[in-house]
Design a protein around this motif. Sequence first.
Motif, PDB file in Angstrom:
ATOM      1  N   ILE A 164       0.843  -1.303  -0.178  1.00  0.00           N
ATOM      2  CA  ILE A 164      -0.061   0.106   0.035  1.00  0.00           C
ATOM      3  C   ILE A 164       0.738   1.220   0.070  1.00  0.00           C
ATOM      4  O   ILE A 164       0.491   2.348  -0.349  1.00  0.00           O
ATOM      5  CB  ILE A 164      -0.958  -0.123   1.155  1.00  0.00           C
ATOM      6  CG1 ILE A 164      -0.198  -0.025   2.426  1.00  0.00           C
ATOM      7  CG2 ILE A 164      -1.906  -1.289   1.155  1.00  0.00           C
ATOM      8  CD1 ILE A 164      -0.963   0.211   3.765  1.00  0.00           C
ATOM      9  N   ILE A 165       2.051   1.102   0.293  1.00  0.00           N
ATOM     10  CA  ILE A 165       3.045   2.221  -0.013  1.00  0.00           C
ATOM     11  C   ILE A 165       3.762   2.509  -1.142  1.00  0.00           C
ATOM     12  O   ILE A 165       4.159   3.484  -1.373  1.00  0.00           O
ATOM     13  CB  ILE A 165       4.051   2.195   1.351  1.00  0.00           C
ATOM     14  CG1 ILE A 165       4.420   3.765   1.633  1.00  0.00           C
ATOM     15  CG2 ILE A 165       5.166   1.388   0.963  1.00  0.00           C
ATOM     16  CD1 ILE A 165       5.571   3.497   2.877  1.00  0.00           C
ATOM     17  N   SER A 166       3.451   1.650  -1.945  1.00  0.00           N
ATOM     18  CA  SER A 166       4.261   1.607  -3.383  1.00  0.00           C
ATOM     19  C   SER A 166       3.631   2.860  -4.202  1.00  0.00           C
ATOM     20  O   SER A 166       4.683   3.439  -4.804  1.00  0.00           O
ATOM     21  CB  SER A 166       3.873   0.411  -4.080  1.00  0.00           C
ATOM     22  OG  SER A 166       4.434  -0.904  -3.448  1.00  0.00           O
ATOM     23  N   PRO A 167       2.436   3.198  -4.302  1.00  0.00           N
ATOM     24  CA  PRO A 167       2.153   4.393  -5.057  1.00  0.00           C
ATOM     25  C   PRO A 167       2.734   5.522  -4.445  1.00  0.00           C
ATOM     26  O   PRO A 167       3.141   6.414  -4.984  1.00  0.00           O
ATOM     27  CB  PRO A 167       0.428   4.471  -4.992  1.00  0.00           C
ATOM     28  CG  PRO A 167       0.017   3.125  -4.460  1.00  0.00           C
ATOM     29  CD  PRO A 167       1.200   2.445  -3.831  1.00  0.00           C
ATOM     30  N   ALA A 168       2.979   5.831  -3.025  1.00  0.00           N
ATOM     31  CA  ALA A 168       3.370   7.045  -2.380  1.00  0.00           C
ATOM     32  C   ALA A 168       5.037   6.989  -2.603  1.00  0.00           C
ATOM     33  O   ALA A 168       5.469   8.213  -3.032  1.00  0.00           O
ATOM     34  CB  ALA A 168       3.386   7.011  -0.981  1.00  0.00           C
ATOM     35  N   LEU A 169       5.675   5.771  -2.675  1.00  0.00           N
ATOM     36  CA  LEU A 169       6.930   5.860  -3.356  1.00  0.00           C
ATOM     37  C   LEU A 169       7.363   6.167  -4.735  1.00  0.00           C
ATOM     38  O   LEU A 169       8.221   6.966  -4.859  1.00  0.00           O
ATOM     39  CB  LEU A 169       7.666   4.395  -2.877  1.00  0.00           C
ATOM     40  CG  LEU A 169       7.652   4.019  -1.401  1.00  0.00           C
ATOM     41  CD1 LEU A 169       8.226   2.566  -1.257  1.00  0.00           C
ATOM     42  CD2 LEU A 169       8.470   4.982  -0.446  1.00  0.00           C
ATOM     43  N   ALA A 170       6.299   5.817  -5.473  1.00  0.00           N
ATOM     44  CA  ALA A 170       6.498   6.022  -6.872  1.00  0.00           C
ATOM     45  C   ALA A 170       6.232   7.594  -7.255  1.00  0.00           C
ATOM     46  O   ALA A 170       7.061   8.226  -7.930  1.00  0.00           O
ATOM     47  CB  ALA A 170       5.489   5.094  -7.900  1.00  0.00           C
TER      48      ALA A 170
END
Length: 441
Positions: A103-109
Amino acid sequence: MQALHLLALAPVGETIADPNSYGFREQRSCADAIEQCYLALRSANTQWVLEGDIKACFDTISKDWLLTHIPMDKVILEKWLTAGYMDKHVLHETTDGTPQGGIISPALANCALDGLERILKDKYPRGRALKSFGGLCPSVNYIRYADDFVITGRTKELLEGEVKPIVVQFLQERGLELSPTKTVITHVEKGFDFLGQSVRRYPNGRLFTKPSKKNVKTFLAGIRTVIKAALGMSAADLIEELNPKVRGWANYHRHVVSKRTFSRVDTAIFSCLWRWARRRHPDKNLGWIKAKYFTSHRGRNWTFFGETCDEEGKPQKVWLFPAARTPITRHVKVKAEANPYDPVYETYFADREGAHMRDSFRGTTTLRFLWRAQDGRCPVCQERITRLTGWRLYYRLPLVMGGSKGATNSVLLHPECRDKVHRLHLPVPQPRLPQKGVRRA
């Protein structure tokens, strides 16, 4: 663990984000990105568009870049980036990219892709004529949603020779590259697809945004698959399965020029349902099939319907929701610089949420009336009812005990508050309803 770190990373990401980045950010949507496209392209000086697509963005972002630049615990982040993923009981190692399904992947991207708009804005100030460009305005605008983006420009040579190399260099530093097949430069009069919409300026100079042919084709293919698989299903059950799909698709496209498309989609769905009914009753004549499944409803002939029972066991009819019934409304784009974590914009976002909630209750007079009477709050916890929290309609006196469905017996609650009331048999206070003839502000 990712959820906890995301709570801390999200405000930072919002603060450093590109103003016209709209994917995976709070209080922003596809409709905002499409409206920004319209605003950027409505000027006659903006003639060309670079349609950008990043090749395998989430899978190939440089681990070293993320560890160097993401403002969070480096040890935890490195464990996520190298944890691997399971597929069919087999562990696959990962050396680059964001956590698979995390769930943190979009924020990292988003953190990795933010910064390109500022670079372009510094080099090509918006609305300013440049000597290096022959005293003309280059009309460079950047709009991004997740890993899809468009960049506008006055000439093809500007986008090809100057802007694209800047984008390539920016992505290279992050271990990314443009997809050679999906990244193209298109004239606005030819049109381009972005987020399921087709944006095109016609010879008369008018700019229109419509549902793209590819999006409509994909949607109808899914509808046909559902209908073909429903030969043994009742009409009411089929309607229950189709209505959320039609309503959701129409709501997504209701902010653009889509009325004719809605009518064509309704005609295509009607044809599929007519074939479904004929296959279901091969021995019946056409008049019998029409009377069995199609009727007039709300001024619309040949509306597909089914019969079921309500909560009290009484028979009732249900109708297929036609896409053409969805009203076309102009979307009010979020301010590019607005930050939901900045107290300065608290009132701004509260007003936008109120407008969205009133729109969510469109066509449901009772829900809209109750929401206003309760001042938009749940009477159990006194917290605001929003699209994010969701809501449930609760009858203070159950229907099986003679309670009515009117506003005097109804209350809007959060889903978890409604469950709590049922579980603990808690009393629910009646909201103070406006007196008859008194109009609320």
